[in-house]
Write an enzyme that holds these catalytic residues in place. Sequence first.
Site, PDB file in Angstrom:
ATOM      1  N   ARG A  78       0.777  -9.285  -1.389  1.00  0.00           N
ATOM      2  CA  ARG A  78       0.399  -8.615  -2.637  1.00  0.00           C
ATOM      3  C   ARG A  78       0.262  -9.620  -3.782  1.00  0.00           C
ATOM      4  O   ARG A  78       0.285  -9.249  -4.951  1.00  0.00           O
ATOM      5  CB  ARG A  78       1.429  -7.539  -2.986  1.00  0.00           C
ATOM      6  CG  ARG A  78       1.410  -6.351  -2.008  1.00  0.00           C
ATOM      7  CD  ARG A  78       1.972  -5.106  -2.668  1.00  0.00           C
ATOM      8  NE  ARG A  78       1.978  -3.969  -1.761  1.00  0.00           N
ATOM      9  CZ  ARG A  78       0.965  -3.108  -1.652  1.00  0.00           C
ATOM     10  NH1 ARG A  78      -0.120  -3.268  -2.352  1.00  0.00           N
ATOM     11  NH2 ARG A  78       1.071  -2.082  -0.807  1.00  0.00           N
ATOM     12  N   ASP A  79       0.146 -10.910  -3.455  1.00  0.00           N
ATOM     13  CA  ASP A  79       0.046 -11.939  -4.505  1.00  0.00           C
ATOM     14  C   ASP A  79      -1.235 -11.805  -5.316  1.00  0.00           C
ATOM     15  O   ASP A  79      -2.301 -11.538  -4.771  1.00  0.00           O
ATOM     16  CB  ASP A  79       0.069 -13.333  -3.871  1.00  0.00           C
ATOM     17  CG  ASP A  79       1.437 -13.647  -3.304  1.00  0.00           C
ATOM     18  OD1 ASP A  79       2.390 -13.706  -4.097  1.00  0.00           O
ATOM     19  OD2 ASP A  79       1.553 -13.793  -2.069  1.00  0.00           O
TER      20      ASP A  79
ATOM     21  N   GLY B 194      -7.519  -1.383  -4.828  1.00  0.00           N
ATOM     22  CA  GLY B 194      -7.796  -1.469  -6.264  1.00  0.00           C
ATOM     23  C   GLY B 194      -7.399  -2.806  -6.876  1.00  0.00           C
ATOM     24  O   GLY B 194      -8.161  -3.403  -7.646  1.00  0.00           O
ATOM     25  N   GLY B 195      -6.205  -3.295  -6.530  1.00  0.00           N
ATOM     26  CA  GLY B 195      -5.730  -4.565  -7.096  1.00  0.00           C
ATOM     27  C   GLY B 195      -6.635  -5.717  -6.686  1.00  0.00           C
ATOM     28  O   GLY B 195      -6.946  -6.602  -7.500  1.00  0.00           O
TER      29      GLY B 195
ATOM     30  N   ILE C  47      -5.214   3.058   2.651  1.00  0.00           N
ATOM     31  CA  ILE C  47      -4.960   4.400   3.185  1.00  0.00           C
ATOM     32  C   ILE C  47      -4.990   5.436   2.057  1.00  0.00           C
ATOM     33  O   ILE C  47      -5.080   6.622   2.307  1.00  0.00           O
ATOM     34  CB  ILE C  47      -3.610   4.490   3.943  1.00  0.00           C
ATOM     35  CG1 ILE C  47      -2.426   4.250   3.001  1.00  0.00           C
ATOM     36  CG2 ILE C  47      -3.580   3.533   5.122  1.00  0.00           C
ATOM     37  CD1 ILE C  47      -1.097   4.705   3.577  1.00  0.00           C
ATOM     38  N   ASP C  48      -4.911   4.967   0.800  1.00  0.00           N
ATOM     39  CA  ASP C  48      -4.808   5.895  -0.337  1.00  0.00           C
ATOM     40  C   ASP C  48      -6.148   6.540  -0.713  1.00  0.00           C
ATOM     41  O   ASP C  48      -6.163   7.537  -1.432  1.00  0.00           O
ATOM     42  CB  ASP C  48      -4.262   5.173  -1.581  1.00  0.00           C
ATOM     43  CG  ASP C  48      -2.931   4.494  -1.326  1.00  0.00           C
ATOM     44  OD1 ASP C  48      -2.239   4.900  -0.374  1.00  0.00           O
ATOM     45  OD2 ASP C  48      -2.590   3.558  -2.067  1.00  0.00           O
TER      46      ASP C  48
ATOM     47  N   ARG D  51      14.071  26.541   8.284  1.00  0.00           N
ATOM     48  CA  ARG D  51      14.323  25.606   7.182  1.00  0.00           C
ATOM     49  C   ARG D  51      13.069  25.345   6.361  1.00  0.00           C
ATOM     50  O   ARG D  51      11.953  25.584   6.814  1.00  0.00           O
ATOM     51  CB  ARG D  51      14.712  24.233   7.767  1.00  0.00           C
ATOM     52  CG  ARG D  51      16.136  24.126   8.194  1.00  0.00           C
ATOM     53  CD  ARG D  51      16.348  22.788   8.891  1.00  0.00           C
ATOM     54  NE  ARG D  51      17.759  22.620   9.219  1.00  0.00           N
ATOM     55  CZ  ARG D  51      18.205  21.803  10.144  1.00  0.00           C
ATOM     56  NH1 ARG D  51      17.371  21.070  10.858  1.00  0.00           N
ATOM     57  NH2 ARG D  51      19.501  21.698  10.375  1.00  0.00           N
TER      58      ARG D  51
ATOM     59  N   MET E   5       2.332   9.127   1.717  1.00  0.00           N
ATOM     60  CA  MET E   5       1.925   8.021   0.821  1.00  0.00           C
ATOM     61  C   MET E   5       0.658   8.366   0.045  1.00  0.00           C
ATOM     62  O   MET E   5       0.099   9.440   0.192  1.00  0.00           O
ATOM     63  CB  MET E   5       1.700   6.756   1.634  1.00  0.00           C
ATOM     64  CG  MET E   5       2.954   5.943   1.885  1.00  0.00           C
ATOM     65  SD  MET E   5       2.497   4.355   2.631  1.00  0.00           S
ATOM     66  CE  MET E   5       4.069   3.510   2.593  1.00  0.00           C
TER      67      MET E   5
END
Length: 373
Positions: free
Chosen positions: A74-75, A111-112, A134-135, A170, A177
């Site tokens: 992620r640099d 995006g980054g 994946i987003d 339940r 994510m």
Amino acid sequence: MSKQIGILTAGGDSPGLNAAIRGVGKSAQGTYGMRVIGFRDGFRGLTENRTMRLEGDSLSGILTKGGTILGTSRDKPHKMLIGGKRQDMTDAIVETYEANHLDALVCLGGGGTQKNALRLKEKGLNVITLPKTIDNDVALTDTTFGFDTALGIATDAIDRLHSTAHSHHRIIVVEIMGHRAGWLALGAGIAGGADVILLPELPYDIEKVSEAIRGRVKSGKSFSIVAVAEGALSVDQASRIAKLQQDLLNATDKAEHKALKALIAEQESDYADNTLRLSRQLEQLTGLESRVTILGHLQRGGTPSATDRLLGTRLGTACTQLIADGRYGVMVAARGEGTEPVPLEQVAGNKKLLPPDHPWIESARMVGTSLGD
Ligand code: F6P
């Protein structure tokens, strides 16, 4: 003279990355006689000139593999952690580019990465990007590779959670994510038949969520599946963050700016536990037992779907054609059956979020799913 291109993968890994690397590499070498160099671990490997041979056999047998053969990180070029300090390593990157006599650099990322690629373009490099995550939140592309595989995994998880929720009467709250976008939670929630779907784009009211679950109990359904996007916020939380962000925009003083940024980060880290909080609140409000399943990185792992392999190959080969034509400074977007180059300036800094009137949202409501709003 044939062109020489570099390729790297940056940001979180995503199924389909290897298909895209192969698509670029095989078409560059086979169709155009270009030379291809891989850089390891995203922008960090580019800074350190750590390369990987991507010729001949090295591109065979990777189409079906998850992750990325190049490694990723992620640099960011302009804020790289070196010896405990953030440093601008852009000049080192330009040096690597020149030392390897590159004609183009292909960056595969979300995006980054689009923002980082634009910065390198502004330094004079011939950059071209492919949208992966994946987003599914990259602007100006129909979709991103990785999304379809993750959608399948999350849907399968919801299918499996149904039988155990049913047996134990339940609530099961399943966290999906997607960062700040709800594409994955909404898509998997609809496909898996979740009873409640909570999205970052539509802040939820906990009373409405519990009302929906109590309504199911009244109609004889003693279990419920709540699909919650990791970025989903309650109405109160969303308005608190929106207010702080507005204050940040208005802040003229440097110290005030810093303090507000710290406050926003603090709030956001508190909201990281939202899924657990939600489950506890639902137990109290409905009297039912509730369990939490956080799907996490399972959603990014393993074999890419056929759709992601196809998309990675389509975008990768279109990327090579653009390089052959000397078209740089663009992201290769998926557009209908084809592809389209979009200037990086238009993509960087923009996010594709779910519009509140998106047809998937309408469909979810029409089949009786509560969106908690
Ligand atoms: O962007 C992809 C993504 O998987 C998001 O959905 C998630 O918020 C984030 O990456 C997780 O990042 P990391 O792998 O660094 O924990």
